[in-house]
Design a protein around this motif. Structure first.
Motif: not given
Length: 432
Positions: A224-225, A188-190, A258-259, A215-216
């Motif tokens: 998850k990515k 996911l991208l936020i 996490i990025l 959450v992330v």
């Protein structure tokens, strides 16, 4: 006499099927076009232009920082005309990292790549860190270009409610949306535009960021990515340099999947809108991830604009290396910020006095007013020769482009227009 059955009209198109229905409707530029028509008819002094996202001075002219202009004009012609490296000038990329974080650099590996403005940075983030046909998550008050870039790159934009009933960050809805998406997506991208959010002027608090990152982190722990793009285009119009960047240290030492990405722009802070120069900055606990970041953004640069405006990059380097010039620039930049802030403060004070509901403004170019029928309200404002931008959820007032003299009374007139439209809507419902 019966109606004749018409043959279906078949539209001729030579475009690929995924492009044939594309047509740009930009509310901002359409509103500004209407404003320019009014100026041509009534004169600039009679018209209030609260549509355009650039800083206009008190005379209504585009504001240009004198030291930026001086340094730009001093550049060697070769710095203005030569190609830059595909990823950007090395000194520029290092300078960008210093400017993005100031004294709040997070722990980890940090790399940057030059892009065509902040828009280019957002494009590369969406193009490379969201899977095709997946959702990208952002708030329901958002800059419309996020949606256009998602569509262009084969993604779709999903939103969460930015504000709760107390007009604070709606963490509950944010979490619900993330939970929903993580049931069907592996990554996911936020996108979070903060501080000085466009179009509301809102900013997440330290506690808000802690909640978002919890959450992330929870989904990263499940494999998850997770990527977060922080759009900081207006950060230098949000307050004191280090105070507005304190949250950035929170991105250090995170899980390797996490990025964090930052979209940097020279448009606002350097009054260099048309030079289209910015950068995408990556923070990761993994050197491998940041090396991958450089490679894929270099590839995207070559595939889109090849390389970036060298002159603007050279300007930023020279300006920041010259202590005297940088001191002058900093003073001018603060004065520009204070000019916009003073206008916004007048609007906010008058809005509170007349009972106009507006969203929490903490800094930046814009103030937002929720509305049930934004188009109708904006059209009603035209009667007073006031031009604003109708958005899906409300009305955007560009404090950046309205002089202090002209912004006085705008809130009251907006409240009056809003009340008239609300009364008309109520009457229509009653008569149905």
């Amino acid at each position: 006499m019966p109606f004749k059955k018409r043959k279906a009209m078949i539209k001729l198109t030579m475009a690929a099927t995924h492009s044939s229905d594309r047509k740009l409707h930009d509310a901002i530029f359409e509103a500004n076009a209407a404003c320019q028509e009014a100026i041509a008819k009534n004169g600039a002094d009679a018209v209030t232009n609260a549509t355009i996202g650039v800083v206009l001075d008190e005379e209504g002219k585009l504001a240009v920082l004198p030291t930026v202009e001086k340094v730009y004009r001093s550049l060697d012609m070769r710095d203005l005309t030569a190609y830059a490296p595909i990823t950007g000038l090395p000194n520029y990329l290092e300078m960008v990292k210093n400017l993005v974080f100031a004294d709040n650099e997070p722990e980890g590996y940090i790399e940057s790549v030059a892009t065509a403005g902040g828009t280019g940075a957002i494009h590369h983030a969406i193009a490379n860190y969201a899977e095709r046909n997946d959702a990208v998550l952002t708030s329901d008050w958002f800059w419309g270009n996020y949606n256009i870039i998602c569509k262009e790159t084969g993604k779709y934009l999903l939103t969460f409610k930015l504000f709760d009933e107390e007009q604070k960050f709606n963490f509950g809805d944010f979490k619900n949306r993330v939970d929903m998406l993580m049931e069907v997506q592996n990554s996911l991208l936020i996108i979070l535009n903060t501080p000085a959010h466009n179009p509301t002027g809102f900013a997440l608090t330290e506690e808000d960021w802690d909640n978002v990152l919890d959450v992330v982190k929870s989904y990263a722990a499940k494999g998850k990515k997770m990527s977060i793009l922080v759009d900081i285009a207006y950060i230098d119009f949000a307050g004191e340099k280090n105070e507005t960047r304190k949250f950035m240290t929170k991105f250090g030492g995170l899980n390797e999947n996490i990025l964090t990405l930052f979209a940097f722009s020279m448009s606002k802070s350097y009054t260099m809108y048309g030079q289209r120069t910015g950068a995408l900055v990556a923070v990761s606990s993994s050197k491998e991830v940041t090396e991958e970041f450089i490679n894929i953004c270099k590839y995207s640069n070559r595939a889109t604009w090849s390389n970036i405006n060298r002159g603007a990059q050279a300007l930023l380097v020279k300006l920041n290396q010259d202590k005297n010039a940088f001191a002058d620039y900093t003073k001018e930049n603060i004065e520009l910020y204070e000019m916009v802030q003073n206008r916004a403060n007048v609007f906010a004070q008058e809005a509170e006095s007349c009972g106009l509901n507006f969203l929490p403004y903490k800094g930046g170019f814009f103030i937002a007013v929720p509305s049930k029928d934004p188009i109708a309200v904006c059209n009603k404002l035209h009667d007073d020769l006031i031009f604003a931008v109708p958005l899906k959820l409300g009305i955007r007032i560009a404090a950046c482009s309205v002089s202090l003299a002209k912004i006085k009374g705008v809130a009251e007139k907006l409240k009056s227009a809003q009340d008239k439209i609300d009364a008309e809507l109520k009457s229509k419902r009653k008569n149905k």
